[in-house]
Design a protein around this motif. Structure first.
Motif, short mmCIF file in Angstrom:
data_model
loop_
_atom_site.label_atom_id
_atom_site.label_comp_id
_atom_site.label_asym_id
_atom_site.label_seq_id
_atom_site.Cartn_x
_atom_site.Cartn_y
_atom_site.Cartn_z
N ASN A 444 -8.35 -31.59 35.11
CA ASN A 444 -9.42 -32.68 35.07
C ASN A 444 -10.57 -32.03 34.42
OD1 ASN A 444 -11.84 -33.64 35.80
ND2 ASN A 444 -11.08 -32.41 37.78
N PRO A 445 -11.15 -32.77 33.15
CA PRO A 445 -11.76 -32.66 31.94
C PRO A 445 -13.01 -32.44 32.57
CG PRO A 445 -10.46 -34.14 31.34
CD PRO A 445 -10.32 -33.62 32.09
N TYR A 446 -13.88 -32.75 33.66
CA TYR A 446 -14.91 -32.77 34.09
C TYR A 446 -15.12 -31.60 35.02
CZ TYR A 446 -14.11 -37.06 32.28
OH TYR A 446 -13.98 -39.05 31.81
N ASP A 447 -14.18 -31.14 35.56
CA ASP A 447 -14.69 -29.83 36.13
C ASP A 447 -15.31 -28.24 35.43
OD1 ASP A 447 -14.67 -27.76 38.28
OD2 ASP A 447 -12.15 -27.99 38.85
N MET A 448 -16.74 -28.26 35.95
CA MET A 448 -17.04 -27.26 35.14
C MET A 448 -16.31 -25.49 35.65
SD MET A 448 -18.82 -28.25 33.07
CE MET A 448 -17.93 -29.19 33.01
N GLY A 449 -15.82 -26.29 36.97
CA GLY A 449 -15.26 -24.44 37.20
C GLY A 449 -13.69 -24.28 35.97
N ARG A 465 -17.69 -14.46 22.91
CA ARG A 465 -18.74 -15.67 22.16
C ARG A 465 -17.79 -16.86 22.92
NH1 ARG A 465 -22.97 -14.12 18.89
NH2 ARG A 465 -22.35 -12.38 18.23
N GLN A 466 -16.72 -16.52 22.15
CA GLN A 466 -15.80 -18.43 23.52
C GLN A 466 -16.89 -18.30 25.00
OE1 GLN A 466 -15.00 -16.19 20.84
NE2 GLN A 466 -13.32 -16.89 20.27
N SER A 467 -16.40 -17.04 25.34
CA SER A 467 -16.12 -17.12 27.27
C SER A 467 -17.85 -17.54 27.16
CB SER A 467 -16.05 -15.94 27.60
OG SER A 467 -17.40 -14.82 27.71
N ILE A 468 -19.22 -16.90 25.96
CA ILE A 468 -20.42 -17.30 26.92
C ILE A 468 -20.78 -18.75 26.76
CG2 ILE A 468 -22.82 -16.98 25.27
CD1 ILE A 468 -22.06 -13.92 25.46
N ASP A 469 -20.18 -19.19 25.63
CA ASP A 469 -20.26 -21.18 25.10
C ASP A 469 -19.62 -21.38 26.16
OD1 ASP A 469 -21.41 -20.23 22.79
OD2 ASP A 469 -19.18 -21.23 21.66
N LEU A 470 -17.79 -21.81 27.37
CA LEU A 470 -17.73 -21.80 28.43
C LEU A 470 -18.84 -21.71 29.37
CD1 LEU A 470 -14.47 -21.26 27.45
CD2 LEU A 470 -14.89 -23.42 28.03
N PHE A 471 -19.10 -20.50 29.66
CA PHE A 471 -20.15 -19.60 31.37
C PHE A 471 -20.77 -20.75 30.91
CE2 PHE A 471 -17.86 -15.61 30.85
CZ PHE A 471 -16.52 -15.98 31.98
N THR A 472 -21.58 -21.17 29.93
CA THR A 472 -23.03 -21.62 29.44
C THR A 472 -22.84 -22.99 30.26
OG1 THR A 472 -23.86 -20.22 27.89
CG2 THR A 472 -25.00 -21.80 28.05
N THR A 473 -22.29 -23.94 29.09
CA THR A 473 -21.87 -25.32 29.52
C THR A 473 -21.56 -25.55 31.24
OG1 THR A 473 -20.97 -25.29 27.52
CG2 THR A 473 -20.10 -26.64 29.01
N ALA A 474 -21.26 -23.87 31.58
CA ALA A 474 -20.43 -24.28 33.57
C ALA A 474 -22.23 -24.66 33.91
CB ALA A 474 -19.69 -23.33 33.86
N VAL A 475 -22.55 -22.78 33.29
CA VAL A 475 -23.71 -23.08 34.30
C VAL A 475 -24.65 -24.34 34.53
CG1 VAL A 475 -26.01 -21.80 33.84
CG2 VAL A 475 -23.78 -20.49 33.71
N ASP A 481 -21.73 -24.24 42.82
CA ASP A 481 -20.68 -24.25 43.27
C ASP A 481 -20.43 -22.63 43.33
OD1 ASP A 481 -17.70 -24.50 44.65
OD2 ASP A 481 -17.70 -25.96 43.40
N PRO A 482 -20.27 -21.98 45.00
CA PRO A 482 -20.43 -20.71 45.01
C PRO A 482 -18.77 -19.95 44.66
CG PRO A 482 -20.39 -21.35 47.20
CD PRO A 482 -20.42 -22.51 46.42
N ARG A 483 -18.62 -20.78 44.35
CA ARG A 483 -16.33 -20.67 44.13
C ARG A 483 -16.66 -19.71 42.56
NH1 ARG A 483 -13.12 -25.72 43.51
NH2 ARG A 483 -14.77 -26.90 43.32
N TYR A 484 -17.58 -19.67 41.69
CA TYR A 484 -17.55 -18.92 40.41
C TYR A 484 -19.22 -18.76 40.17
CZ TYR A 484 -14.39 -22.89 40.97
OH TYR A 484 -13.38 -24.22 40.63
N GLN A 485 -18.89 -17.65 39.79
CA GLN A 485 -20.41 -16.43 39.63
C GLN A 485 -20.58 -16.50 38.45
OE1 GLN A 485 -21.64 -15.30 42.58
NE2 GLN A 485 -20.36 -16.54 43.45
N TRP A 486 -20.83 -17.58 37.15
CA TRP A 486 -21.51 -17.98 36.15
C TRP A 486 -22.37 -16.46 35.70
CZ3 TRP A 486 -17.11 -19.95 35.41
CH2 TRP A 486 -16.94 -21.07 36.10
N ALA A 487 -23.28 -16.14 35.94
CA ALA A 487 -24.39 -15.47 36.15
C ALA A 487 -24.16 -13.46 35.70
CB ALA A 487 -25.91 -15.51 37.81
#
Length: 597
Positions: A444-449, A465-475, A481-487
């Motif tokens: 599911n390429p559209y799933d931000m989780g 740096r890769q993780s920050i890019d992905l977390f920021t996009t998800a935020v 969605d409380p399943r994911y604690q991006w902050a």
């Protein structure tokens, strides 16, 4: 006029208006042919045709047993007839059965009990039968076919809740019913059905853009495994028609509808969308997206991703807060799961405990319920990270087993692969985690989780740096969605890059939602210490240790299996600088000696 006791059967054709719109003459002729074929079954059970209703009919029987058996036989015959037809010509009836005191005036029947039969028909699945508890209890012991308890329903314009029993073609027989009826609901009650109506083109944007955006959104939402999404053919039949949302939802059997518009002004494009509950008319979510015109296909893909990321968790939330479909004394596995979900969304320690109980009960009743396993694994891990559940080897072993079994049971679920990837990353199985994370994104390429969990995999191997890019996009695209604690995860990623001010900003954001989040309190303490803000670090340490008195640096770090030892050392350094005790101190009374002293 006279009163008499009677059993009433009400039937209509699911999606009749849509079928008439596509082929008026053919649909009418097919309906008449089907009605003629089932008419002998009505007579065989002593029934009579009270009236035709255009897209259905109303029947009266002197016996409630005869009414139920006739309804089931009619649906079985219709299933046989439909099996011989192409998909676009299939015609499925929904039937409701009730009994009670009716008013007879010439050939018509009236009264509240007739109205209940009419409303019950809307509860039945296409091809199925819905029977009131009153009728079922009267006829149940005389029926050769088993029905399933579908719980209590609030019927339109009926004051009291009505308990409903249902039958569907291909359902369980009486013997199987005894062992399975309490473990699952009929298919139409297990998941929500989502319809995406064609987005309306309000400006001079090409029509294909609005249609293409709708089609892409249907595809994106259909990749979720929590609910079902109706196909393009089901909803595009209503394009350009000025029909109410309630009527459309009834025709296509949708629980939720998504509708929107596209408007162009100069070089700007505005897309609006809303999620509604058609039965109540409630707007559950609304969003507006303003974009600069450019590559229309790239823009369409970006908007699809944003819409899907925003809508999917809102459908989860709506289902979690929806009234239970079963009575409080006879909850099915799916109802237990939804009750657990409703507690989970409240994000408090008592609600976490309640949701764990409900998720375990759901799995016990239905071991094949993959999504309950994935959620239970998620909440166990989150609970340990919050400091609400003790982190033990047994807890992580259970979370790993839940994730693995969820993938086995639902190998198309991006969520199942995401929780598996997260568990593996946290346990230090980095290659397997990355593989599972990439699999989740591919599903599911559209799933931000899924994208965010892939960021967790990068975090665990030191690629911050890769993780920050992905977390920021998800935020930016899916932050509800409380399943994911991006902050919280961004606080760690920035800390490990020595960007301490950014780490503190994200920690502050995470603590707004959960002021006692163990890991966030800890990384905030370490970041303050690394910035040399000693007084604030000391206060943060005091808050941390007051909330978690037995905490030590080494005990805390047992939960971090990052691949790069330098990352662990860097985090340890910050905690120690802040004054968090390294190990638990054991006081020995003066004069005491060990055996070897």
């Amino acid at each position: 006029m006279q009163r008499r006791l009677a059993a009433i059967v009400c039937a209509d054709v699911a999606g009749y208006s849509r079928m008439m719109g596509a082929d008026e003459a053919g649909t009418h002729a097919a309906f008449k042919a089907h009605r003629g074929a089932i008419y002998p079954l009505i007579l065989n059970h002593g029934g009579r045709m009270v009236k035709n209703t255009g897209d259905g009919f109303l029947l009266e029987f002197p016996s409630v047993v005869g009414a139920i058996e006739a309804a089931i036989e009619m649906q079985r015959l219709m299933a046989e007839r439909n099996a011989q037809l192409p998909a676009d010509r299939v015609m499925r009836f929904r039937m409701g059965v009730h009994m009670g005191d009716v008013i007879a005036d010439e050939d018509e029947v009236f009264g509240d009990d007739v109205n209940i039969a009419v409303r019950l028909e809307a509860v039945a699945a296409p091809g199925g039968v819905a029977v009131s508890a009153k009728a079922y209890l009267e006829a149940g012991k005389h029926l050769s076919t088993a029905l399933v308890n579908a719980g209590s329903h609030q019927l339109k314009n009926i004051g009291e809740l009505v308990n409903v029993w249902t039958w569907e073609p291909g359902g369980t027989d009486a013997a199987a019913f005894e062992s399975k009826a309490t473990s699952q609901l009929p298919a139409q009650y297990r998941t929500a059905i989502v319809g995406v109506l064609p987005f309306v083109n309000l400006g001079d944007t090409d029509e294909y853009f609005a249609d293409g955006l709708t089609e892409d959104l249907i595809h994106a939402l259909s990749l979720q495994s929590f609910y079902r999404v109706l196909s393009r053919s089901a909803t595009f039949a209503f394009k350009g028609q000025n029909l109410s949302a309630r009527l459309i939802a009834r025709e296509i059997d949708a629980t939720y509808l998504i509708q929107g518009s596209v408007r162009r002004g100069g070089n700007k494009l505005r897309v609006t969308a809303e999620l509604i509950a058609p039965e109540t008319g409630a707007q559950l979510w609304a969003g507006r997206y303003d974009r600069d015109m450019g590559d229309l296909f790239a823009l369409q893909d970006e908007l699809t991703t944003s819409l899907s990321a925003a809508l999917a968790p809102e459908i989860f939330r709506a289902e979690a807060s929806a009234p239970s479909r079963a009575s409080s004394t006879d909850l099915t596995a799916w109802d237990r799961f939804l009750r657990g979900l409703s507690h989970y969304y409240k994000q408090t320690k008592p609600d976490f405990e309640a949701s764990i109980t409900y998720f375990r009960e759901a799995i016990a009743l239905d071991p094949s319920l993959a999504i309950a396993r994935a959620y239970l694994g998620t909440i166990l891990i989150q609970g340990s990270q919050y400091g609400w559940i003790k982190s033990t080897h047994e807890l992580w072993a259970e979370a790993r087993e839940l994730a693995q079994s969820s993938v086995r049971l639902d190998p198309r679920s991006a969520f199942a692969y995401s929780i598996l990837a997260f568990v593996q990353a946290m346990e230090g199985d980095h290659e397997a985690a990355m593989e599972a994370g990439r699999r989740a994104v591919a599903l599911n390429p559209y799933d931000m989780g899924a994208r965010g969990v892939l960021g967790c995999c990068h975090l665990s191997i030191g690629e911050h740096r890769q993780s920050i890019d992905l977390f920021t996009t998800a935020v930016q695209r899916g932050n509800s969605d409380p399943r994911y604690q991006w902050a919280a995860l961004l606080a760690f990623s920035h800390y490990l890059l020595r960007q301490y001010d950014a780490s503190l900003s994200w920690a502050r954001e995470a603590l707004y939602l959960n002021p006692n989040h163990l890991q966030v309190l800890a990384v905030r303490t370490a970041a303050l210490a690394q910035l040399g803000r000693d007084e604030e670090a000391a206060k943060a340490t005091e808050v941390l240790l007051n909330s978690y008195p037995g905490l030590t640096v080494e005990k805390h770090l047992r939960n971090f299996r990052w691949r790069e030892l330098s990352d662990v050392a860097h985090y340890r350094d910050g905690l120690l600088k802040a004054g968090v005790p390294s190990t638990k101190l054991i006081l020995v009374e003066a004069g005491r000696r060990t055996a070897n002293s």
